[in-house]
Design a protein around this motif. Structure first.
Motif: not given
Length: 783
Positions: A451-463, A474-487
């Motif tokens: 088994v080849v174990s992982d080392v941290n050699d990849n930076s996160p990538e955004f979708s 006039a959005n309601e303060p404190g609520t989620s308005v959008f989201s970002v995702k990286a892998f």
């Protein structure tokens, strides 16, 4: 227990000294790859007996034994020894029966292979199990009957079955004693591995008439102190004469036999003749009484023909030579017997496939391991001899691993030959093939899972990059308005991503202080409500960081566009009374014609698009036949000329509403007073003065507002005002409908009263499709 490195035995033979010197030299020669020590211990010692301190004798650091997983490599499910990882001391795991472990071997050596990991070290330990005198000699028969002719001459020999003692060396059978008598004496023949054979010799002629039988006791003694013994009773019956023994046709019988020969295969045929006649001359064949029981399971002899055949499985790896004692006896009343040795040489066949033993020291290897990193130690063995036992080990070429031969024969190291990348392949099934050089060759395979174990050699990538989001104002303060995702293509903690917003104080990121982000999910919350009329778009940076060591990160730009909602009520600009209410009074001459412009209701909406598109409608009017309202421009005009019967004052309630999904509206009240023409002229003079004052106030605010824009923008306004003022009275604000226009629009209304002409000027600042400024009415211009 005895450790031969530190406590030599008191009595040393020259041979023992030579052996010890040879061991020391061998250890020095092999110290590059491994170290080897030797201990000795007596059999039958208790479980847990200390054999020796391996760590001390090898100079190993005890503090690292546990960390480097120091252990004995053994495939035996019930090993004889075990090593303590804390102090490196070798202990006995269970009672050792030397006769069970090494049978009749003169020297009982047990080879142990010990290993250390990180880095890999192999040390070989030999433990000699010393024999103790724990068995007594025993004869296969308690009572032996012999029939000897009285005609035998002194010196006649009769071989007896030897006594067997499971002990070895000095503790095996060392001598025989015969009870005191006048006619027989004892000779002992040393047969090497078969031990000492007792032979009964006639030393005085027998006389059947004087003594028809003789009773003797044969005693076997071992070399113990005190010696242990076993006895056999011998009863000798004296027979009448048969004076010729069978004679074999050859002095020496020798034959070659292939191993694994089928049962029934003829090995050799011996022949013996007897000069006597009758039953005394008939010869029968048999194996000697001294034959090992194991040989009797492998071979058989035809008693009449002397043909020796294969009876069991002949294995070269078990024994490559057999010395068989054959007896030829006549059928006389007192049969005579002659012995002859038959030497059978076993020819090796390639009947053993190579055996592969894998000691995997690291089933998991980091992907950043350098080429040449050791993964496992592999030993191969073939029980055959010669070319049949020569083994070549190989591995497939399409994997980043290779086999490297070690200094020790038939030992390989499995090492990496090229860089690894877990993200491309995280698991390898390595098939190792061992093939001998026999004809036909035999081979075996062994599969190793790496088994080849992982080392941290990849930076996160955004979708996405960049992200673009649209947020309704006039959005309601404190609520989620959008989201970002990286892998992250790494795994475990190296792929565990946390998010944060970049807050570096730069101008373009200043609005990030009004946002918050869920560090685990990437959901972004707005801490305040956005207002399209204040802010239409902004951008900020989101940073994604993994949990590796060291951590890697990447960022992405997020563009946010604010979407307009219908949240602004139309504002009435005209009419506006002195107290700020949307109410005004207009005086017009009674003699005006139909279509006369009474006034124009002016309003604006801070929203854009349909939300800012205003419509005008008459809600209340005293006489619908007199006045009409343009729903798009807000102009109030007369439908007809006034008559003497028309009332002098009329109240008009105008509703201004936008085109939003949920319309917002405002109302304005216009009171129209009918005056005689002369009064209208006088009133117009008064209004002119009033409007001049109002114009001064409006101009002051207009100057303050316009002073914040650039010189170029002011020049554009002046040019547009000049162009608009040259238009006719029926001009409509077409520029408000051009979505890509930037500047200020001028809208004028002109009407004539008597010999004076009045103009009402409306200035609107426009940017693109949005009305970002206000409408500024300018009154009182008369020319």
């Amino acid at each position: 227990m005895e450790q031969r490195r530190s406590k030599p035995r008191r009595v040393k033979s020259l041979r023992a000294r030579g052996y010890l010197v040879g061991c020391v030299v061998a250890v020095l020669l092999w110290s590059v790859a491994s170290a080897q020590i030797r201990y000795s211990i007596s059999e039958e010692v208790n479980e847990g007996t200390v054999v020796g301190n391996i760590a001390k004798d090898l100079g190993l650091d005890k503090s690292t034994l546990t960390e480097r997983r120091y252990r004995i490599v053994s495939s035996n499910a019930d090993p004889l020894f075990h090593v303590n990882q804390n102090d490196g001391i070798l202990y006995v795991s269970r009672k050792i029966d030397r006769e069970e472990v090494c049978a009749q071997s003169s020297t009982c050596l047990i080879n142990l292979k010990t290993v250390l990991e990180n880095p890999l070290e192999v040390h070989y330990v030999e433990v000699e199990v010393l024999d103790i005198n724990d068995h007594s000699p025993s004869f296969p028969e308690k009572d032996k009957r012999l029939e000897i002719s009285e005609s035998v001459l002194p010196g006649a020999r009769f071989q007896l079955k030897p006594s067997r003692d499971p002990d070895s060396g000095h503790f095996s059978v060392q001598q025989y004693k015969l009870s005191q008598n006048d006619h027989f004496r004892l000779e002992v023949k040393n047969r090497g591995n078969d031990g000492k054979i007792p032979i009964l010799v006639v030393q005085k002629s027998l006389d059947r008439e004087a003594a028809g039988s003789h009773s003797l006791v044969l005693t076997a003694l071992d070399g113990g102190k005190p010696p242990k013994s076993g006895e056999m009773n011998i009863l000798i019956n004296v027979l009448d004469i048969n004076d010729n023994a069978p004679v074999f046709s050859k002095e020496v019988y020798s034959v070659m036999l292939d191993e694994n020969a089928p049962v029934g295969t003829t090995v050799i045929e011996v022949n013996a003749t007897d000069l006597d006649e009758g039953s005394n001359g008939e010869v029968v064949y048999s194996f000697s009484n001294s034959m090992n029981q194991h040989i009797l399971k492998l071979f058989d002899i035809n008693t009449l023909t002397g043909e020796i055949t294969v009876k069991g499985l002949v294995d070269y790896e078990e024994n490559n030579r057999y010395d068989i004692e054959i007896e030829a006896s006549d059928k006389g009343f007192a049969p005579l017997t002659t012995e002859k040795s038959v030497i059978i040489q076993i020819v090796d066949e390639n009947d053993n496939a190579p055996e592969i033993e894998v000691t995997s020291f690291s089933s998991s290897i980091p992907e950043d391991s350098r080429p040449g990193t050791t993964v496992a130690l592999i030993s191969v063995n073939d029980l055959d001899s010669g070319l049949n036992g020569k083994v070549i080990c190989s591995i497939s070429d399409d994997v980043p691993f290779t086999l490297s031969p070690s200094l020790k024969d038939k030992t390989y190291s499995l090492v990496t030959k090229s860089p690894l990348d877990r993200e491309k392949q995280s698991h390898y099934e390595l098939k190792i093939t061992a093939k001998d050089a026999g004809q036909p060759p035999l081979s075996s395979e062994k599969t190793i899972s790496v088994v080849v174990s992982d080392v941290n050699d990849n930076s996160p990538e955004f979708s996405l990059s960049p992200y673009t989001f649209y947020v309704t104002e006039a959005n309601e303060p404190g609520t989620s308005v959008f989201s970002v995702k990286a892998f992250d293509r790494d795994e475990n903690d190296n792929a565990l991503i946390s998010y944060h917003i970049l807050r570096d104080g730069r101008e373009e990121n200043k609005l990030a202080s009004f946002l918050n982000i869920n560090s685990e999910t990437g959901d972004i919350l707005a801490l305040k409500s956005f207002d399209f009329e204040v802010l239409k778009k902004f951008q900020f940076q989101v940073v994604a960081t993994d949990s590796g060591t060291p951590s890697l990160s990447s960022n992405v730009t997020v563009n946010v566009f604010i979407l307009d909602q219908n949240d602004n009520t139309p504002v009435i600009l005209y009419p506006v009374s002195a107290n700020g209410s949307a109410e005004g009074v207009e005086e017009i001459p009674r003699n005006v014609n139909a279509g006369h412009l009474v006034t124009k209701v002016r309003a604006y909406d801070a929203d854009i698009g349909y939300n800012g598109w205003l419509l005008f409608s008459l809600q209340e009017v005293t006489d619908h036949s007199l006045f009409g309202l343009d729903r798009y421009t807000g102009q109030i005009r007369t439908h007809r000329s006034f008559t003497e019967t028309d009332e002098a004052e009329h109240k008009l309630l105008i509703l201004v509403k936008d085109n939003g999904n949920v319309s917002l509206s405002a109302t304005a009240t216009v009171i129209v007073k009918l005056v005689e023409p002369k009064e209208a002229f006088a009133a117009s003079d008064v209004k002119s003065a009033t409007k001049v004052d109002e114009e001064d106030n409006v101009t002051f605010y207009l100057m303050i507002t316009l002073g914040s824009v650039s010189v170029l923008f002011i020049i554009s306004i002046i040019v547009l005002i000049a162009m608009q003022c040259s238009k006719s009275t029926d001009y409509t604000s077409k520029y408000l409908q051009e979505t890509n226009y930037d500047g200020t629009l001028c809208h004028s209304i002109q009407y004539r009263s008597g010999d004076k002409r009045y103009m009402l000027l409306e200035v609107i600042a426009v940017h693109g499709a949005d009305r970002v400024g206000s409408q500024f009415p300018v009154f009182g211009h008369v020319f």
